[in-house]
Design a protein around this motif. Sequence first.
Motif, mmCIF file in Angstrom:
data_model
loop_
_atom_site.group_PDB
_atom_site.id
_atom_site.type_symbol
_atom_site.label_atom_id
_atom_site.label_comp_id
_atom_site.label_asym_id
_atom_site.label_seq_id
_atom_site.Cartn_x
_atom_site.Cartn_y
_atom_site.Cartn_z
ATOM 1 N N ASP A 120 10.657 -11.420 8.523
ATOM 2 C CA ASP A 120 10.791 -11.622 9.962
ATOM 3 C C ASP A 120 10.908 -13.109 10.227
ATOM 4 N N ILE A 121 11.595 -13.453 11.286
ATOM 5 C CA ILE A 121 11.826 -14.865 11.584
ATOM 6 C C ILE A 121 10.586 -15.526 12.178
ATOM 7 N N GLN A 122 9.638 -14.719 12.669
ATOM 8 C CA GLN A 122 8.434 -15.270 13.296
ATOM 9 C C GLN A 122 7.262 -15.259 12.315
ATOM 10 N N ALA B 204 11.362 -15.669 7.333
ATOM 11 C CA ALA B 204 12.682 -16.209 7.006
ATOM 12 C C ALA B 204 13.710 -15.654 7.984
ATOM 13 N N ASN B 205 14.881 -16.278 8.017
ATOM 14 C CA ASN B 205 15.994 -15.804 8.839
ATOM 15 C C ASN B 205 16.848 -14.862 7.998
ATOM 16 N N THR B 206 16.643 -13.580 8.185
ATOM 17 C CA THR B 206 17.286 -12.570 7.347
ATOM 18 C C THR B 206 18.804 -12.670 7.362
ATOM 19 N N HIS C 137 8.818 -21.356 8.227
ATOM 20 C CA HIS C 137 9.609 -20.227 7.749
ATOM 21 C C HIS C 137 10.930 -20.755 7.233
ATOM 22 N N ASP D 261 14.905 -20.970 6.890
ATOM 23 C CA ASP D 261 16.052 -20.697 7.751
ATOM 24 C C ASP D 261 17.128 -19.933 6.997
ATOM 25 N N ASP E 118 23.999 -21.274 16.609
ATOM 26 C CA ASP E 118 23.748 -20.069 15.811
ATOM 27 C C ASP E 118 24.979 -19.175 15.756
#
Length: 728
Positions: A78-80, A123-125, A205, A207, A240
């Motif tokens: 998850d990004i959070q 992480a940013n999946t 996290h 990126d 983004d």
Amino acid sequence: KIRILDPACGSGAFPMGILHKLVLALHKLDPQNTKWKKRLIEGVPPELQAEVEQSLQNKSLDYIRKLGLIEHCIFGVDIQEIAIQISKLRFFISLLIEQEIDDSKENRDIRALPNLETKFVAANTLIGLDADLPLKSDEIMKLEEEIFNVRERIFYTNSRSEKYKLQRKLTDIRNQLKTELAKVGFPNDKAEKITQWDPFDQNTHADWFDPEWMFGIKTGFDIVIGNPPYVSTKGVSENDKKILEKQFGFADDLYNHFYFKGMYLLNEKGILTFISSKTFWTIQTKKNLRELILRNQLLQLFDTANPFDTPMVDTCVILIQKCSNPPENYLFKYLDGTKSIINPEVYISNIEYYKNAPNQVFFSINDYNIKVYERYGKKVNKLLSQWWDKISTSKNIEKNKTRLEEYRKSLKPGDVTLLGLITEGGQGLATANNGKYIGVKKGTKWAENVKKQRPEKLLLATEFCHENHITNKIDAIQFLNDLSETGIRNLFDRLKEKYGRDIFGQGWLYRIVSDDEIADVDSLTDDDKLNGITGDKTFVPYDKGDKDGNRWYAPTPYYIDWSRKNVKFLKENSGKKGEGMPVVRNPQFYFREGFCWNFALLPKNEESKIIKCRIKEKTVNDVMTMALCSIFKFSPNYYIVALLNSKFSYNYLKTFINSTAGQQINDIRQLPIIIPTDEQLCKYKDIFDSAVKIQKDKFAGKISVDEAEEKLAEIQKELDKFVEGMYL
């Protein structure tokens, strides 16, 4: 051996649900954990096997099952960071409750819980490492293996000091890895990402996401499950969007990207199962996702409608199997939960329905829709393939005018065509400053509202009011009463120019237009319509939508000042950047009779499930009044208004064209239209004339609103029966 990933795990609800399901499966397959415990011990590094075996003594069967599943099978991203912390906490508690407490022993005989830092990562999946990276050397693969061995030891260690010692060892290995990556020409920025990523740093996290470097999984996952975020393109920054464009070749709502990434992360024959918005079923911008699904194998589609309180979109649950060569013709399960999500209706359907549907839409499977599909699906698909690129915009229609005219000459009663092939038109004018150009007709309820609002709006110009000793509403009323209508217009125009366009609220209208200012549209020349009117009578009818959703007919209370000066400004500044800059669209269609419809379709009940189409008179229409006009004499405007007001047209539109709330002009252009016989046309003319008369009587005050609706309901029944008989 199973590997399961939730790529947007949030607080870990789905991974936890999977854990429970797998524990149940193991309970059935291996009731005493004989094989599972043996496999679990054999799966850890040799130096840890004795310690792990000892630690499992006297532990409950479900504790042993859960420990192995968490270690080897379940992963979350998850990004959070906070979401990942909550996920880990849930799994800690899930293990903790399986431990038996012995008050006579130190720590009550509770084993330290495993370290889950490399099972759930922040992480940013969606953002991965480039696929065209250099091949790994033997030394790199050796170091990579060491990293995962150390992480596995960290998972099982009970000692804080031992954990820190192992973490330092990881740092040393990563430094060695950085050197080796440089030797094979690994890009510096990618090498930095890999070697600097530390799953034990709880405050940051990554990126990026890569299952091989983060989880040691090289062959893909067996299951990807999740509830991707409901974030539209409006919620994605421009930077983004550029990154997504580079990674995926497109930038769209995030859930669309999660489907593509989820399928990429699966191994062959792996299963993706998501809960997501169902907007991808029909709309054109999601056709790439429908194509992705059809390139693989759809196993199950569950229309869950809108079971949640918060989301504003309908949802679905889907199961897709990654398959390089899916069968040409296969069956899938369709579940209709629109009436009951607990007891959905179940249909076994053929994938050919979706492959051959117009735009390959995913439509609700039921007997009625299958009947419509079999009657019109392939016909409409053929028409779209042949003609859509020629009618998708007003420019294309003009460009292909000769070919379209030839096609229309070939049509005869009973033929099926597209609405876009027999009409022309488009969106209208966006003034960007309605108050300056548009007014409401004197004597209407809208004019009375404007009069009431003027004093309150004037008080918003506080500096002006202070200078003119206007301290309250009574002062404001007195000040305005001393001015003529022209003086009031000039006053509010000056105040907007001085204090900002939206000082009185965006789009607020303050002009009240008298009859002696309104031009006779029928007497206007082509030059007047195109370039503006000279003289005193410069106001013309302006159609800016109908919030009440009147069908068949509705008079407009709005008028636009179509003076030479105003039209020149609007045309010369159309499309320019900056506040107050207008956009003039399709001026060639202004002042033409046609038909229009409500942009948003949000039915509250069965009776309101209609498109709500009405005749458009000789008006200038604004951007929210998308209007078309028939250019085929055998399908006049009144016929199309009647068709669009039928339930058949609504059902077709929502099922086979666009299931979302907003109906764009290109959605309406795709509706199938049957060329009527003279007898059928007479029937539609009678229905249309009856409905319009009722509406005119209502607006003239001859009948009440309730009486009008009661009469229109009877006409609706007659219309729906006639359209159904004609189409089905």
